[in-house]
Design a protein around this motif. Sequence first.
Motif, short mmCIF file in Angstrom:
data_model
loop_
_atom_site.label_atom_id
_atom_site.label_comp_id
_atom_site.label_asym_id
_atom_site.label_seq_id
_atom_site.Cartn_x
_atom_site.Cartn_y
_atom_site.Cartn_z
N SER A 23 70.31 -32.89 -14.39
CA SER A 23 68.90 -33.03 -14.01
C SER A 23 68.33 -34.23 -14.73
CB SER A 23 68.11 -31.77 -14.37
OG SER A 23 68.67 -30.63 -13.76
N THR A 24 67.69 -35.14 -14.00
CA THR A 24 67.19 -36.39 -14.57
C THR A 24 65.74 -36.61 -14.18
OG1 THR A 24 69.41 -37.36 -14.40
CG2 THR A 24 67.57 -38.88 -14.77
N VAL A 25 64.90 -36.94 -15.15
CA VAL A 25 63.52 -37.33 -14.85
C VAL A 25 63.57 -38.71 -14.19
CG1 VAL A 25 61.25 -37.88 -15.79
CG2 VAL A 25 62.60 -36.03 -16.80
N VAL A 26 63.08 -38.80 -12.94
CA VAL A 26 63.12 -40.07 -12.22
C VAL A 26 61.73 -40.64 -11.95
CG1 VAL A 26 65.34 -39.54 -11.16
CG2 VAL A 26 63.23 -38.90 -9.97
N GLY A 27 60.69 -39.87 -12.23
CA GLY A 27 59.33 -40.36 -12.04
C GLY A 27 58.36 -39.56 -12.89
N THR A 28 57.37 -40.22 -13.45
CA THR A 28 56.36 -39.55 -14.28
C THR A 28 54.98 -40.08 -13.93
OG1 THR A 28 56.49 -41.20 -16.07
CG2 THR A 28 57.98 -39.30 -16.20
N MET A 73 68.97 -33.28 -18.59
CA MET A 73 69.36 -31.95 -19.01
C MET A 73 70.57 -31.52 -18.17
SD MET A 73 67.05 -28.49 -18.76
CE MET A 73 67.83 -26.87 -18.52
N LEU A 74 71.50 -30.83 -18.81
CA LEU A 74 72.69 -30.34 -18.14
C LEU A 74 72.66 -28.81 -18.03
CD1 LEU A 74 75.48 -32.34 -20.04
CD2 LEU A 74 74.28 -33.02 -17.94
N VAL A 75 73.21 -28.31 -16.94
CA VAL A 75 73.58 -26.91 -16.84
C VAL A 75 75.09 -26.89 -16.69
CG1 VAL A 75 73.40 -24.75 -15.56
CG2 VAL A 75 71.39 -26.24 -15.81
N GLY A 76 75.77 -26.33 -17.69
CA GLY A 76 77.22 -26.40 -17.73
C GLY A 76 77.91 -25.35 -16.89
N PRO A 77 79.24 -25.46 -16.81
CA PRO A 77 80.02 -24.52 -16.00
C PRO A 77 79.94 -23.09 -16.49
CG PRO A 77 81.46 -25.93 -17.32
CD PRO A 77 80.08 -26.49 -17.43
N GLY A 78 79.64 -22.91 -17.77
CA GLY A 78 79.50 -21.56 -18.30
C GLY A 78 78.07 -21.13 -18.47
N VAL A 83 63.93 -25.78 -14.15
CA VAL A 83 64.96 -26.77 -13.89
C VAL A 83 66.35 -26.15 -14.09
CG1 VAL A 83 65.94 -28.99 -14.65
CG2 VAL A 83 63.47 -28.71 -14.47
N TYR A 84 66.47 -25.26 -15.06
CA TYR A 84 67.73 -24.56 -15.27
C TYR A 84 68.13 -23.78 -14.01
CZ TYR A 84 71.18 -21.38 -17.33
OH TYR A 84 72.32 -20.67 -17.60
N GLU A 85 67.15 -23.10 -13.41
CA GLU A 85 67.44 -22.36 -12.18
C GLU A 85 67.85 -23.29 -11.04
OE1 GLU A 85 64.12 -19.90 -11.24
OE2 GLU A 85 64.29 -18.69 -13.07
N LEU A 86 67.17 -24.44 -10.95
CA LEU A 86 67.57 -25.42 -9.94
C LEU A 86 69.00 -25.91 -10.17
CD1 LEU A 86 64.65 -27.93 -9.19
CD2 LEU A 86 65.77 -26.33 -7.63
N GLY A 87 69.34 -26.13 -11.44
CA GLY A 87 70.69 -26.55 -11.77
C GLY A 87 71.73 -25.54 -11.32
N ILE A 131 55.91 -34.64 -13.12
CA ILE A 131 57.23 -35.23 -13.26
C ILE A 131 58.07 -34.95 -12.02
CG2 ILE A 131 57.33 -35.22 -15.79
CD1 ILE A 131 58.89 -32.65 -15.70
N ASP A 132 58.86 -35.93 -11.62
CA ASP A 132 59.84 -35.78 -10.55
C ASP A 132 61.22 -35.68 -11.20
OD1 ASP A 132 57.94 -35.93 -8.56
OD2 ASP A 132 58.18 -38.08 -8.26
N ILE A 133 61.97 -34.67 -10.81
CA ILE A 133 63.28 -34.43 -11.40
C ILE A 133 64.32 -34.35 -10.29
CG2 ILE A 133 64.71 -32.82 -12.73
CD1 ILE A 133 62.20 -32.07 -14.29
N PHE A 134 65.38 -35.13 -10.44
CA PHE A 134 66.49 -35.13 -9.48
C PHE A 134 67.64 -34.34 -10.09
CE2 PHE A 134 70.29 -37.10 -7.50
CZ PHE A 134 70.00 -36.78 -6.17
N VAL A 135 68.14 -33.35 -9.33
CA VAL A 135 69.21 -32.49 -9.81
C VAL A 135 70.43 -32.68 -8.90
CG1 VAL A 135 69.85 -30.14 -10.48
CG2 VAL A 135 67.43 -30.83 -10.51
N GLU A 136 71.58 -32.94 -9.51
CA GLU A 136 72.80 -33.21 -8.74
C GLU A 136 74.00 -32.56 -9.43
OE1 GLU A 136 74.01 -37.38 -8.93
OE2 GLU A 136 72.70 -37.64 -10.68
N LYS A 137 75.01 -32.29 -8.63
CA LYS A 137 76.26 -31.75 -9.14
C LYS A 137 77.15 -32.90 -9.58
CE LYS A 137 80.13 -28.77 -7.73
NZ LYS A 137 80.69 -27.97 -6.60
N VAL A 138 77.76 -32.76 -10.76
CA VAL A 138 78.64 -33.81 -11.29
C VAL A 138 80.02 -33.22 -11.54
CG1 VAL A 138 79.08 -35.34 -13.25
CG2 VAL A 138 76.76 -35.10 -12.36
#
Length: 370
Positions: free
Chosen positions: A21-26, A38-43, A59-63, A95-102
């Motif tokens: 999750s990355t802040v891309v606009g404020t 911010m990361l949400v890990g595999p565990g 944001v954690y839930e979005l992750g 804030i605008d937050i972009f969440v993506e799978k890595v």
Amino acid sequence: MRDVVRQLEDWWDKGEPAALSTVVGTYSSAPRQPGASMLVGPGGEAVGSVSGGCVEGAVYELGQQVLSDGRPILQRYGVSDDDAFAVGLTCGGIIDIFVEKVDPEQYAQLGAVAEAIRDESPVAVATVVSGPAERLGTRLIVWPDRTDGGTGSARLDDAIRDDARGLLDAGRNAMLHYGVDGQRRGEGLDVFVESFAPPPRMIVFGAIDFAAAVAKIGSFLGFRVTVCDARPVFATASRFPGANEVVVEWPHRYLAAEAEAGRIDARTALCVLTHDPKFDVPLLEVALRLPEVGYIGAMGSRRTHEDRLERLREVGVTEAEIERMSSPIGLDLGARTPEETAVSIAAEMIALHWGGAGSRLAERQGPIHV
């Protein structure tokens, strides 16, 4: 991503997916700047922060959602929404937050990006965060001399490459707007560019006790700190543990050589603490004539300041050039100790960089961040 890249790369190496999750606009009083991650890990681990605690739960839930379905999402949080308080956004900003799978499939270039960050080599990551579904989450990795990845449009990649290199030179993150095929005046596609430029430089001239404190706070603020003095008995690494390097050389010669080598730019801070005219005047004559430098501050009493101005004028420094200098250095905080003085110098640098007034927030009205 700089703050979380080590953990992200560790999961990536193991083939374990994570949500980034990355802040891309404020807007207005946003708690953190674009690029905060911010990361949400595999565990289910949570690493990093996008808002200092305001919206981390949401944001954690979005992750977790993105990890489950693999679809990236751009989400806005702001107090103008009726339910904003429910997710904890109480600071008044947006804030605008972009969440993506890595994972290695979704982000094949992560290893190369992480290596560049570790080596302090310049690299920019440009990610499509809004636009046609088939473009969302595509990215172009931009180095000064090459690129990798792509967005699916050669014309868009060319536009992003040129713009990202400009941002990389300035060490800035930014949201760029294009038409869907890279038209510069078009609409419909947004690209967030995160620049991982080498840390800005702070050069502290004068191996004195104040310099040790300034070097320490400069390092804390993210600068790569050099202490320079012509006197080898004082310019030793053991006296300046907060510095990345200590150089024994006449200050004006060192600065002129660094400028000639292209290692001085608009992000560089120069702190002249010797308050000795045989060092100060030749050094400031060089510094004040540099085409680009972020900050030039010189320590000394009012009497030292007036004497310094007279000497600079005698060697031909113009009034316009003198205006670039902060002298006496720092904000008026009533500082007495080297550590307090270092805080006042850092405070002035921050205020000048962001356009702050240096006044007490308690005495102001309106938003904290403009």
